[in-house]
Design a protein around this motif. Structure first.
Motif, PDB file in Angstrom:
ATOM      1  N   LEU A 133       0.852  -1.127  -0.185  1.00 48.31           N
ATOM      2  CA  LEU A 133       0.036  -0.071   0.047  1.00 48.31           C
ATOM      3  C   LEU A 133       0.754   1.270   0.015  1.00 48.31           C
ATOM      4  CD1 LEU A 133      -2.875  -1.101   2.421  1.00 48.31           C
ATOM      5  CD2 LEU A 133      -2.911  -1.002  -0.012  1.00 48.31           C
ATOM      6  N   ARG A 176       2.253   1.745  -3.365  1.00 44.92           N
ATOM      7  CA  ARG A 176       1.257   2.537  -4.251  1.00 44.92           C
ATOM      8  C   ARG A 176       0.723   3.795  -4.119  1.00 44.92           C
ATOM      9  NH1 ARG A 176      -2.653  -2.512  -4.230  1.00 44.92           N
ATOM     10  NH2 ARG A 176      -4.380  -1.398  -5.342  1.00 44.92           N
ATOM     11  N   TYR A 186      -0.759   4.774  -1.342  1.00 47.65           N
ATOM     12  CA  TYR A 186      -1.787   4.987  -0.536  1.00 47.65           C
ATOM     13  C   TYR A 186      -1.761   5.257   0.758  1.00 47.65           C
ATOM     14  CZ  TYR A 186      -4.443   3.160  -4.509  1.00 47.65           C
ATOM     15  OH  TYR A 186      -5.294   3.000  -5.821  1.00 47.65           O
ATOM     16  N   LYS A 238      -8.616  11.188  -3.780  1.00 50.48           N
ATOM     17  CA  LYS A 238      -9.182   9.877  -4.382  1.00 50.48           C
ATOM     18  C   LYS A 238     -10.340   9.310  -3.717  1.00 50.48           C
ATOM     19  CE  LYS A 238      -4.582   8.517  -6.294  1.00 50.48           C
ATOM     20  NZ  LYS A 238      -3.742   9.548  -5.898  1.00 50.48           N
ATOM     21  N   LEU A 250     -12.222   6.058  -3.752  1.00 50.60           N
ATOM     22  CA  LEU A 250     -12.059   4.271  -4.115  1.00 50.60           C
ATOM     23  C   LEU A 250     -13.339   3.778  -4.234  1.00 50.60           C
ATOM     24  CD1 LEU A 250      -9.035   3.617  -1.514  1.00 50.60           C
ATOM     25  CD2 LEU A 250      -8.819   4.730  -3.749  1.00 50.60           C
ATOM     26  N   PRO A 271      -9.690  -4.521 -11.946  1.00 49.96           N
ATOM     27  CA  PRO A 271      -9.993  -5.543 -10.839  1.00 49.96           C
ATOM     28  C   PRO A 271     -11.453  -5.506 -10.435  1.00 49.96           C
ATOM     29  CG  PRO A 271      -8.620  -3.400 -10.126  1.00 49.96           C
ATOM     30  CD  PRO A 271      -9.213  -3.250 -11.560  1.00 49.96           C
ATOM     31  N   ASN A 310      -6.104  -9.874 -11.412  1.00 53.17           N
ATOM     32  CA  ASN A 310      -7.209  -8.852 -11.039  1.00 53.17           C
ATOM     33  C   ASN A 310      -8.390  -9.288 -10.547  1.00 53.17           C
ATOM     34  OD1 ASN A 310      -6.352  -6.043 -11.387  1.00 53.17           O
ATOM     35  ND2 ASN A 310      -6.409  -6.210 -13.486  1.00 53.17           N
ATOM     36  N   ILE A 316     -11.376   5.803  -8.523  1.00 54.77           N
ATOM     37  CA  ILE A 316     -10.510   4.788  -8.717  1.00 54.77           C
ATOM     38  C   ILE A 316     -11.079   3.276  -8.371  1.00 54.77           C
ATOM     39  CG2 ILE A 316      -8.240   4.023  -8.590  1.00 54.77           C
ATOM     40  CD1 ILE A 316      -7.132   6.638  -7.981  1.00 54.77           C
ATOM     41  N   VAL A 367     -10.336  -0.036  -7.345  1.00 55.77           N
ATOM     42  CA  VAL A 367      -9.299  -1.029  -6.684  1.00 55.77           C
ATOM     43  C   VAL A 367      -9.762  -2.331  -6.264  1.00 55.77           C
ATOM     44  CG1 VAL A 367      -8.228   1.099  -5.583  1.00 55.77           C
ATOM     45  CG2 VAL A 367     -10.135  -0.133  -4.539  1.00 55.77           C
ATOM     46  N   ASP A 368      -8.854  -3.230  -6.201  1.00 55.98           N
ATOM     47  CA  ASP A 368      -8.985  -4.607  -5.667  1.00 55.98           C
ATOM     48  C   ASP A 368      -9.583  -4.726  -4.258  1.00 55.98           C
ATOM     49  OD1 ASP A 368      -6.757  -5.568  -3.843  1.00 55.98           O
ATOM     50  OD2 ASP A 368      -6.127  -4.105  -5.432  1.00 55.98           O
ATOM     51  N   THR A 422      -7.231  -4.359  -1.235  1.00 56.88           N
ATOM     52  CA  THR A 422      -6.994  -2.709  -1.032  1.00 56.88           C
ATOM     53  C   THR A 422      -8.037  -2.016  -0.522  1.00 56.88           C
ATOM     54  OG1 THR A 422      -5.308  -2.882  -2.699  1.00 56.88           O
ATOM     55  CG2 THR A 422      -6.024  -0.654  -2.454  1.00 56.88           C
ATOM     56  N   PHE A 423      -9.294  -2.096  -1.074  1.00 52.61           N
ATOM     57  CA  PHE A 423     -10.056  -1.526  -0.626  1.00 52.61           C
ATOM     58  C   PHE A 423     -10.699  -1.556   0.958  1.00 52.61           C
ATOM     59  CE2 PHE A 423     -14.823  -0.799   0.188  1.00 52.61           C
ATOM     60  CZ  PHE A 423     -15.290   0.437  -0.380  1.00 52.61           C
TER      61      PHE A 423
END
Length: 641
Positions: A391, A394, A396, A408, A410, A441, A468, A619, A621-622, A625-626
């Motif tokens: 994270l 990337r 975040y 951002k 999400l 994703p 993904n 964005i 996200v997977d 991550t979310f």
């Protein structure tokens, strides 16, 4: 019988395996199932039925009779090992059963070593397996409910279900009066063809006075003769339309008689039923009954199952869904709409420790589950969770591990609905095998309990997933019920069952590497209280999305909880993007969940492209991550907890 040569193994080796291994390969997985099917599988092509016209009564009757008899035969034959395979269900020009057969028929696959033989017609098929059945159960064409009773009895007594009909083309004539001369072991009408259930006097073979309803009397008889004595396996049940289908066969795809779905439940010796969940009206298929009689009977059956399942420690696995296009809704003269009927049924079964594998209209047909139940699965299918370092890399999280979203927004999509074995099986060729899958994703939301009937579909998706593709549980965990009805007070008056639900779900989540429940449908039940949330925390620690919950919550400081939001299902990706942007701008938190039903990977790609063009701060996200970032967000912003 037309036979093909054995493939992928020599006859000598195969004969050795047949003698030494008793039809199962020596190489087994940790679950104890054979890695390869050895011996001969009989194939039967039922696609001749797909060429018939359900608008012609004689064709509809042929479809009904043939599929019902074959499905009950298949359930018995495949109970111990996979021996009979059918080609029947079609979708979008693809024969779904051929698709799965060909996939696992390849060298090195589960069916790669098996031999084949083909039955030419239904009489030949029944004759081949005559020694596997004890006879037939014959049901009454004048009492629709008896067809489901016949499927129940078929499984318990090892009988094929045959509809009484003296016409020359009927299966009663061809299989019982002629051909293999199958003996009748159980009659659900009198032997002279008159009805056993008349709606008057005493219910046959009991001291119970008739209810006045042929339907309710038939179920009362079954309760006394089969359910109360414990003859059925009440860990399994099947909620499929009875032969009332013959009165309205064209209102949904022809295979939505759902008779092909019966085989698995016959194999399990389950009980079958088709009863309305509504207490405030008569069932639309039975004008003679009193208001709520179907509901009362359904509750009696569910309570019996609860008691026989060690007072609910084992949940009743129900295959099927309200046949809303045919019965119990405004489509059929009732007062209730489709979704409320779904929710009322879900609320009711949850109150008695039962859940559904929801073979709903649209994609409700499924064949060969009794065959695939023997499929060899690995012990576990783990999934990787995101790390703090990833994270940070990337962007975040900052160097101190604090959230760094920089305006951002999400986004996560609930890629559904995969709470039905039939839907998972039928959509694999068109949606999963789509060439655009893997480009963005996608949080595939699949009920883990579907591995009971379509384990090959679950494994195939896991084995071919891209980076993904991530998997979470569909509504509402390992089966669809309203979990609020597991909490006291319950409409059934039974004790709290949230801990039992956690124990039921844990092994399914562990096997498939699931730590998120993508959607909890509360429906007409209460929202999750502390007992319910404790249950989900035990098996879904990385997050749940529920309907009747605060907008945000960090339960016990570690499980992120998010309230469900909009369904986004417009066919046009530009319109879908409009709706997403509108909703994102109206919400105060930078985490957004949207539910989508049977959308293709191309659709998701096009929606994401449109969002990038119009608002690059939104964005997709997977899932790890979310939910991990959402957890961190809640910890850093106590006002949202």
């Amino acid at each position: 019988m037309k036979k093909n040569i054995y493939t992928s193994t020599s006859i000598t080796v195969l004969l050795f395996c047949l003698v030494v291994c008793n039809g199962a390969g020596e190489d087994e997985n940790k679950a104890g199932k054979p890695q390869f099917v050895e011996g001969t599988v009989t194939l039967f092509d039922m696609q001749y039925l797909n060429r018939l016209d359900v608008n012609r009564p004689e064709d509809a009757l042929t479809i009904w009779e043939h599929v019902h008899t074959i499905a009950t035969l298949q359930g018995i034959v495949n109970r111990q090992k996979p021996r009979l395979y059918l080609f029947y269900v079609e979708n979008g020009g693809v024969n779904i059963d051929r698709y799965w057969w060909d996939k696992y028929r390849q060298p090195g696959k589960w069916l790669g070593n098996a031999g084949e033989e083909q039955a030419g017609d239904i009489v030949e098929l029944v004759t081949e397996f005559k020694d596997d059945i004890r006879g037939a159960v014959v049901y009454d064409p004048e009492v629709p409910a008896t067809s489901n009773l016949a499927s129940s009895i078929a499984g318990v007594e090892d009988l094929i279900a045959v509809r009484y009909d003296l016409s020359s083309s009927s299966l009663y004539t061809r299989l019982i009066l002629g051909g293999p001369n199958i003996p009748v072991k159980v009659w659900l009408l009198n032997e002279d063809g008159s009805s056993m259930f008349t709606g008057s006097g005493k219910i046959p073979g009991t001291d119970i006075s008739s209810s006045g309803s042929l339907k309710i009397d038939a179920y009362s008889w079954f309760v006394e003769k089969y359910l109360k004595p414990g003859k059925c396996n009440t860990a399994y049940a099947a909620y499929y339309i009875d032969q009332f289908w013959l009165q309205r066969p064209a209102v949904a795809p022809a295979n939505h008689h759902t008779l092909a779905n019966h085989d698995f439940f016959v194999a399990k010796k389950a009980f079958f039923f088709d009863l309305s969940p509504w207490a405030d009206e008569k069932a639309t298929d039975d004008a003679r009954q009193s208001t709520g009689a179907d509901r009362k009977m359904l509750e009696e059956i569910l309570l019996l199952a609860y008691k026989q399942n060690n007072n609910g420690k084992t949940f009743t696995y129900i295959g099927g869904f309200p046949a809303w296009a045919y019965k119990y809704t405004q489509h059929a003269g009732g007062s209730h709409e489709d979704v409320p009927t779904e929710w009322e049924f879900s609320r009711l079964i949850g109150a008695y420790n039962a859940f559904k594998d929801a073979d709903a209209i649209g994609l409700g047909a499924l064949a060969n589950a009794s065959f695939w139940q023997h499929f060899s699965l690995r012990e576990e299918y783990p999934q990787k969770w995101v790390t703090k370092e990833e994270l940070q890399k990337r962007g975040y999280l900052n160097a101190k591990g604090k959230l760094s979203l920089a305006n951002k927004q999400l986004l996560i999509f609930y890629v559904g609905d995969y709470d039905a074995s039939s839907w998972l099986s039928q959509t694999t060729p068109s949606l999963w095998d789509n060439s655009s899958r893997g480009k963005v994703p996608m949080m595939w939301s699949i009920s883990p309990v579907l591995s009971e009937r379509v384990p090959m579909a679950w494994e195939y998706r896991r084995e071919t997933a891209t980076d993904n593709d991530y998997f979470v549980a569909a509504d509402n965990g390992a089966g669809y019920l309203n979990p609020g009805e597991l909490q006291t007070p319950r409409l059934s008056g039974l004790p709290d069952a949230t801990k039992q639900w956690a124990e039921h779900c844990k092994p399914y989540y562990k096997m498939w590497g699931l730590t998120i429940t993508g959607f909890v449908i509360d429906g007409f039940a209460d929202g999750l209280n502390d007992n319910g949330l404790d249950a989900y925390r035990a098996f879904s620690p990385n997050g749940i999305v529920s309907q009747k919950i605060p907008t945000t919550m960090l339960y016990h400081g570690d499980m992120p909880v998010l309230r469900s939001d909009w369904d986004i299902n417009d066919v046009d990706p530009k319109v879908a993007a409009d709706q997403i942007i509108q909703r994102v701008r109206a919400r105060q938190i930078p985490f957004h969940w949207f539910r989508n039903i049977l959308k293709s990977p191309e659709w998701y790609v096009q929606v994401v492209e449109e969002l990038k063009r119009r608002d690059p701060n939104i964005i997709l996200v997977d899932a790890p991550t979310f939910f991990e970032l959402y957890r961190i967000f809640l910890k850093e912003n106590s006002v949202y907890q």
